[in-house]
Design an enzyme around this catalytic site. Structure first.
Site: not given
Ligand code: AMP
Ligand code: ZN
Length: 142
Positions: A99, A101
């Protein structure tokens, strides 16, 4: 059964604020934003990290990121954003579905970029050589 939370969001099995969808990609809000409008762009197919993303996806990935990034800036009224992608646990990746950001920025948000280090003498040259080798660009000596 796939336990990936982003796959579940893509398949409408978990709620999220979706803002974009096409044949290959989807974008939705991060549940815990650095600033309002913090959005993810994800391939709808499950790939763990950028290294797993096939070539047929890479150019379109960035095209969608630009499109959504421009829309986020307009929607939340900011003039800039950071892109971030954590690839691998060591890089802080928590959700194992690749993903990007899109993080809108405002002057007063207090966010800092990463800290920097110094190379030891000759280390930079060596590292650059190794990267060129890994890329098959090691024909030039410099
Ligand atoms: P990373 O894998 O380090 O990029 O972090 C995972 C990201 O996913 C974090 O910024 C969380 O806030 C976000 N996140 C986790 N669960 C959800 C969800 N159910 N919906 C939207 N964002 C999420
Ligand atoms: Zn997934």
């Amino acid at each position: 059964m796939n336990d990936c939370i982003f796959c579940k969001i893509i398949e409408d099995k978990l709620p999220a604020y979706k803002v974009y969808e096409d044949e290959k990609f989807m974008a939705f809000l991060d549940i815990a934003p650095v600033n309002p409008g913090h959005t993810f762009v994800v391939p709808k197919k499950h790939f763990v990290s950028l290294s797993d993303v096939p070539k047929e996806y890479t150019a379109d990935f960035m095209t969608v990121v630009k499109k959504v990034g421009d829309a986020v800036m307009e929607a939340v009224g900011v003039e800039g954003f950071n892109l971030g992608m954590n690839n691998g646990g060591v890089a802080g990746q928590i959700v194992p579905h690749v993903h990007m950001h899109i993080m809108p920025r405002v002057e007063s948000d207090g966010l800092k970029l990463w800290p920097s280090k110094k190379y030891s003498p000759g280390e930079d040259k060596q590292v650059a050589q190794k990267i060129r080798q890994a890329l098959g660009q090691d024909h030039e000596e410099n």
